[in-house]
Write a protein that holds these residues in place. Sequence first.
Motif, short mmCIF file in Angstrom:
data_model
loop_
_atom_site.label_atom_id
_atom_site.label_comp_id
_atom_site.label_asym_id
_atom_site.label_seq_id
_atom_site.Cartn_x
_atom_site.Cartn_y
_atom_site.Cartn_z
N PHE A 130 -1.92 -15.59 9.26
CA PHE A 130 -0.78 -14.78 8.87
C PHE A 130 0.40 -15.12 9.76
CE2 PHE A 130 -3.33 -12.09 11.72
CZ PHE A 130 -2.39 -11.72 12.69
N GLY A 131 1.59 -14.72 9.31
CA GLY A 131 2.82 -15.05 10.01
C GLY A 131 3.23 -14.00 11.02
N SER A 132 4.43 -13.47 10.87
CA SER A 132 5.00 -12.59 11.88
C SER A 132 4.43 -11.18 11.87
CB SER A 132 6.52 -12.52 11.70
OG SER A 132 6.83 -11.98 10.41
N TYR A 133 3.70 -10.81 10.82
CA TYR A 133 3.21 -9.44 10.70
C TYR A 133 1.70 -9.44 10.52
CZ TYR A 133 2.56 -4.68 8.96
OH TYR A 133 2.14 -3.38 8.78
N ASN A 134 1.00 -8.72 11.40
CA ASN A 134 -0.44 -8.54 11.27
C ASN A 134 -0.70 -7.43 10.25
OD1 ASN A 134 -3.16 -7.78 11.58
ND2 ASN A 134 -3.18 -8.38 13.74
N PRO A 135 -1.40 -7.72 9.16
CA PRO A 135 -1.58 -6.70 8.12
C PRO A 135 -2.36 -5.49 8.58
CG PRO A 135 -2.97 -8.61 7.69
CD PRO A 135 -2.04 -9.01 8.80
N SER A 136 -3.03 -5.58 9.75
CA SER A 136 -3.78 -4.43 10.24
C SER A 136 -2.92 -3.50 11.08
CB SER A 136 -4.96 -4.91 11.09
OG SER A 136 -4.50 -5.59 12.26
N SER A 137 -1.65 -3.82 11.29
CA SER A 137 -0.78 -2.99 12.11
C SER A 137 -0.70 -1.56 11.57
CB SER A 137 0.63 -3.59 12.18
OG SER A 137 0.60 -4.88 12.76
N GLY A 138 -0.88 -0.59 12.45
CA GLY A 138 -0.75 0.80 12.07
C GLY A 138 -1.97 1.37 11.37
N THR A 139 -3.06 0.61 11.25
CA THR A 139 -4.26 1.11 10.59
C THR A 139 -5.36 1.31 11.63
OG1 THR A 139 -5.09 -1.12 10.13
CG2 THR A 139 -3.68 -0.09 8.47
N THR A 140 -6.43 1.99 11.24
CA THR A 140 -7.56 2.24 12.12
C THR A 140 -8.69 1.28 11.79
OG1 THR A 140 -7.01 4.58 12.33
CG2 THR A 140 -9.25 3.94 12.87
N SER A 141 -9.19 0.60 12.82
CA SER A 141 -10.28 -0.34 12.61
C SER A 141 -11.54 0.37 12.14
CB SER A 141 -10.57 -1.09 13.91
OG SER A 141 -11.74 -1.87 13.78
N LEU A 142 -12.25 -0.26 11.21
CA LEU A 142 -13.54 0.23 10.75
C LEU A 142 -14.68 -0.62 11.31
CD1 LEU A 142 -12.69 1.04 7.03
CD2 LEU A 142 -12.79 2.60 8.98
N GLY A 143 -14.41 -1.35 12.36
CA GLY A 143 -15.43 -2.21 12.95
C GLY A 143 -15.04 -3.66 12.84
N SER A 144 -16.01 -4.53 12.96
CA SER A 144 -15.76 -5.96 12.91
C SER A 144 -17.00 -6.68 12.43
CB SER A 144 -15.33 -6.49 14.29
OG SER A 144 -16.39 -6.33 15.22
N VAL A 145 -16.82 -7.93 12.02
CA VAL A 145 -17.93 -8.79 11.67
C VAL A 145 -17.62 -10.18 12.22
CG1 VAL A 145 -16.95 -9.37 9.38
CG2 VAL A 145 -19.41 -9.67 9.80
N THR A 146 -18.62 -10.82 12.81
CA THR A 146 -18.45 -12.17 13.34
C THR A 146 -19.15 -13.15 12.43
OG1 THR A 146 -18.29 -11.35 15.61
CG2 THR A 146 -18.82 -13.67 15.33
N THR A 147 -18.38 -14.07 11.86
CA THR A 147 -18.92 -15.02 10.89
C THR A 147 -17.99 -16.22 10.82
OG1 THR A 147 -19.57 -15.32 8.57
CG2 THR A 147 -17.72 -13.86 8.97
N ASP A 148 -18.54 -17.36 10.50
CA ASP A 148 -17.75 -18.58 10.28
C ASP A 148 -16.84 -18.90 11.47
OD1 ASP A 148 -18.84 -18.93 7.64
OD2 ASP A 148 -17.48 -17.37 6.95
N GLY A 149 -17.36 -18.69 12.67
CA GLY A 149 -16.66 -19.14 13.86
C GLY A 149 -15.65 -18.20 14.46
N SER A 150 -15.55 -16.95 13.98
CA SER A 150 -14.59 -16.01 14.55
C SER A 150 -15.00 -14.58 14.23
CB SER A 150 -13.18 -16.27 14.00
OG SER A 150 -12.22 -15.42 14.62
N THR A 151 -14.39 -13.65 14.94
CA THR A 151 -14.55 -12.24 14.64
C THR A 151 -13.42 -11.80 13.71
OG1 THR A 151 -15.66 -11.76 16.72
CG2 THR A 151 -14.61 -9.91 15.60
N TYR A 152 -13.79 -11.05 12.68
CA TYR A 152 -12.84 -10.46 11.74
C TYR A 152 -12.85 -8.95 11.94
CZ TYR A 152 -13.02 -14.86 9.04
OH TYR A 152 -12.96 -16.18 8.63
N ASP A 153 -11.67 -8.35 12.04
CA ASP A 153 -11.56 -6.90 12.14
C ASP A 153 -11.42 -6.30 10.75
OD1 ASP A 153 -11.59 -6.67 15.03
OD2 ASP A 153 -9.65 -7.68 14.97
N LEU A 154 -12.09 -5.18 10.54
CA LEU A 154 -12.19 -4.56 9.21
C LEU A 154 -11.27 -3.34 9.13
CD1 LEU A 154 -16.10 -4.55 8.92
CD2 LEU A 154 -14.51 -6.43 8.43
#
Length: 333
Positions: A130-154
């Motif tokens: 993504f570019g200048s804006y993280n789409p998760s800004s202002g939201t609450t994380s529901l956890g994470s999953v690590t797959t395909d070489g990185s951690t993804y926040d949910l």
Amino acid sequence: MSHVPPRGRLRALVAGLATAVLAAASIAWAGTAQAEADRTLTSNLTGYHNGYFFSYWKDSGNVTMRLGAGGSYSVQMSGINNFVGGKGWKPGSAHTVNYSGSFNPNGNGYLALYGWTTNPLIEYYVVEDFGSYNPSSGTTSLGSVTTDGSTYDLYRTQRVNQPSIIGTATFYQYWSVRRNHRTSGTITTANHFSAWARSGLTLGTHDYQIMATEGYQSNASSSITVSEGSGGGTTPTDPTTPSPGGCTATLSAGENWSDRYNLNVAVSGSNTWTVTMNVPSPQKISATWNTTASWDSSGQIMTARPNGNGNNFGVTIMKNGSTTWPSVSCSAS
């Protein structure tokens, strides 16, 4: 929806040598008909091209999308408000997706595996870059999953009276946002679907799914090739993965405020358990309930044990600028 037009049929039988010549010409023509010529789009359209479903959608501005060989496409946009387009499949599924190319967001843009389901109506993203804006800004994380070489926040967000595949509607968006950005690789989609489900995010009946370029009030460009991968990809790890110690600790969201949030922890498999919670810095646990807790010297790792109030307990975490959920593990004693 636009479909590939059916090819014309050969005329009635032609006698003698003419028949053989015409048949040979037909075979040669048919052999090249599998590859469609490049196609340029400048307005909203869905359909199929070279065996892949494509979607082009914008609300305003100038976007040129060129459909190329196989699963390739390129996008140039300027002066847009919102655009999303790409190639993929209809219906979508838990594909293993390979993709490669370039993505150049001049402002707010995403490169993502993007799709929709109905019943419930869900718009979902597996964001690779993504570019200048993280789409998760202002939201609450529901956890994470690590797959395909990185951690993804949910995450989950809601759109109210916004455009959708069924018209203007109110619906949820599900997100997996990759921490380590990339513009080529493999997405094991099933791992994201499973992680969402463990976080209580239910998908419906799949509609389309594309490897998408999206821009919002920006001048993004991309050149992407997508294809169906093989195999099961990588095995995910996430905060709700059962521990080898005979019990499982599962996180779920509680109340959320601007400076802190609550998490609930449900333990199954044993009544004599020890849960270890690793809280990412700079977050700090400020309160607990229904458990006896202790901390290591850093204050980031908490050990929780039963205190006679059952197998469910909770924590309050001070955000301190971060909303990434802690990881948990469980062992039975």
